[in-house]
Design a protein around this motif. Structure first.
Motif, PDB file in Angstrom:
ATOM      1  N   UNK A   1       0.841  -1.199   0.000  1.00 40.74           N
ATOM      2  CA  UNK A   1       0.000   0.000   0.000  1.00 40.74           C
ATOM      3  C   UNK A   1       0.875   1.247   0.000  1.00 40.74           C
ATOM      4  N   UNK A   2       1.314   1.606  -1.193  1.00 45.13           N
ATOM      5  CA  UNK A   2       2.110   2.817  -1.370  1.00 45.13           C
ATOM      6  C   UNK A   2       1.235   4.042  -1.156  1.00 45.13           C
ATOM      7  N   UNK A   3       1.881   5.189  -1.088  1.00 49.76           N
ATOM      8  CA  UNK A   3       1.131   6.442  -0.970  1.00 49.76           C
ATOM      9  C   UNK A   3       0.144   6.575  -2.127  1.00 49.76           C
ATOM     10  N   UNK A   4       0.596   6.235  -3.341  1.00 52.43           N
ATOM     11  CA  UNK A   4      -0.260   6.349  -4.511  1.00 52.43           C
ATOM     12  C   UNK A   4      -1.430   5.394  -4.490  1.00 52.43           C
ATOM     13  N   UNK A   5      -1.192   4.157  -4.072  1.00 50.33           N
ATOM     14  CA  UNK A   5      -2.275   3.170  -4.054  1.00 50.33           C
ATOM     15  C   UNK A   5      -3.305   3.501  -2.983  1.00 50.33           C
ATOM     16  N   UNK A   6      -2.849   3.962  -1.829  1.00 45.53           N
ATOM     17  CA  UNK A   6      -3.776   4.391  -0.780  1.00 45.53           C
ATOM     18  C   UNK A   6      -4.677   5.512  -1.314  1.00 45.53           C
ATOM     19  N   UNK A   7      -4.058   6.488  -1.993  1.00 46.76           N
ATOM     20  CA  UNK A   7      -4.815   7.620  -2.525  1.00 46.76           C
ATOM     21  C   UNK A   7      -5.812   7.172  -3.589  1.00 46.76           C
ATOM     22  N   UNK A   8      -5.397   6.252  -4.453  1.00 51.85           N
ATOM     23  CA  UNK A   8      -6.295   5.799  -5.522  1.00 51.85           C
ATOM     24  C   UNK A   8      -7.464   4.980  -4.963  1.00 51.85           C
ATOM     25  N   UNK A   9      -7.186   4.150  -3.967  1.00 53.74           N
ATOM     26  CA  UNK A   9      -8.271   3.393  -3.333  1.00 53.74           C
ATOM     27  C   UNK A   9      -9.270   4.335  -2.679  1.00 53.74           C
ATOM     28  N   UNK A  10      -8.759   5.333  -1.968  1.00 56.82           N
ATOM     29  CA  UNK A  10      -9.635   6.274  -1.280  1.00 56.82           C
ATOM     30  C   UNK A  10     -10.470   7.052  -2.299  1.00 56.82           C
ATOM     31  N   UNK A  11      -9.837   7.481  -3.386  1.00 55.52           N
ATOM     32  CA  UNK A  11     -10.550   8.233  -4.424  1.00 55.52           C
ATOM     33  C   UNK A  11     -11.635   7.382  -5.071  1.00 55.52           C
TER      34      UNK A  11
END
Length: 273
Positions: free
Chosen positions: A37-47
């Protein structure tokens, strides 16, 4: 003569989204990084969860993953790179942990059921992701662990979701030893709902999501919110709150329709209100 320059290879999306009827399927797509769960993947999941929140065409969600691992938790290489910051990474670590916690809470707060489809190992924040989902279907080849203690980093944020899913003694054993448990053990302690043959977990999770998606979306939304709210209350407060929810639910058009359909022995016609 120099070789011609190669065209850049397009980067694969780290989160894939597709539809299976009224079910949105979100697939973690960092297989080479074990879907950490990279910073980018966390952000994309949340979005994606935010986008789905008010999408009336989506009635349930499945979170799946590509590759041999469901998710290995936080991206340790990404975190370690920030040790060079002036504060040794403190501000960045706080940012990531809070962002991940907010994403996990978005799953709980989503007014639609979320089903995990676990095909491989789910460790640390990956195990937290499974525990945060409302339902979970696991391959018989899957495994679960909170092994932070092995590297000097206790799985404190995964602990929040884990301890709300399984009995305390089992949660503490996972957290203190870091030892993985099998899918069968995960089912026996309540971390997952069903264990299926390897390779069928995604279809089984979608089928389970579709089963819930056929219900009244209004009723499911009301019930999911009430489930998590009452769980944090005392017994007396929980009953008072649940009685209020039942009263509100009885006044809904879908409850009137559903009860009428039951009495008349016909299929209900939901209007989601």
């Amino acid at each position: 003569m120099s070789a011609p320059a190669r065209a850049p290879t397009p980067q694969s999306p780290i989160l894939l989204r597709e539809s299976a009827g009224h079910v949105a399927v979100l697939t973690l797509n960092r297989p080479a990084a074990r879907n950490s769960l990279s910073e980018g993947l966390i952000a994309e999941l949340h979005a994606a969860l935010n986008d789905i929140h008010d999408d009336r065409n989506v009635r349930a969600v499945v979170i799946a993953a590509n590759g041999p691992a469901f998710s290995a938790g936080h991206d340790m290489k990404e975190l370690t790179a920030r040790r060079a910051d002036a504060d040794r990474g403190r501000a960045y670590f706080a940012q990531i942990m809070n962002a991940c916690s907010a994403m996990m809470q978005a799953i709980v707060q989503l007014p639609k059921p979320v089903v995990a489809a676990v095909q491989g190992i789910a460790t640390a924040a990956g195990c937290q992701l499974v525990a945060s989902c409302d339902l979970a279907v696991a391959s018989d080849a899957a495994g679960f662990a909170t092994p932070g203690v092995d590297i000097g980093l206790f799985c404190s944020t995964p602990m929040v979701a884990l301890s709300r899913n399984v009995p305390r003694k089992q949660a503490m054993e996972m957290l203190l030893t870091g030892e993985p448990i099998s899918a069968a053990t995960a089912q026996s302690i309540g971390l997952v709902n069903r264990v299926v043959a390897a390779g069928t977990e995604r279809d089984a999770a979608i089928a389970l999501a579709q089963q819930v998606a056929r219900k009244s979306a209004y009723t499911v939304k009301l019930g999911k919110e009430a489930f998590y709210r009452q769980a944090e209350m005392s017994l007396a407060d929980a009953y008072r709150y649940a009685a209020e929810v039942m009263t509100e639910n009885m006044m809904a058009r879908d409850a009137e329709e559903g009860i009428g359909a039951f009495i008349e022995k016909r299929e209900p016609n939901w209007q989601d209100k």
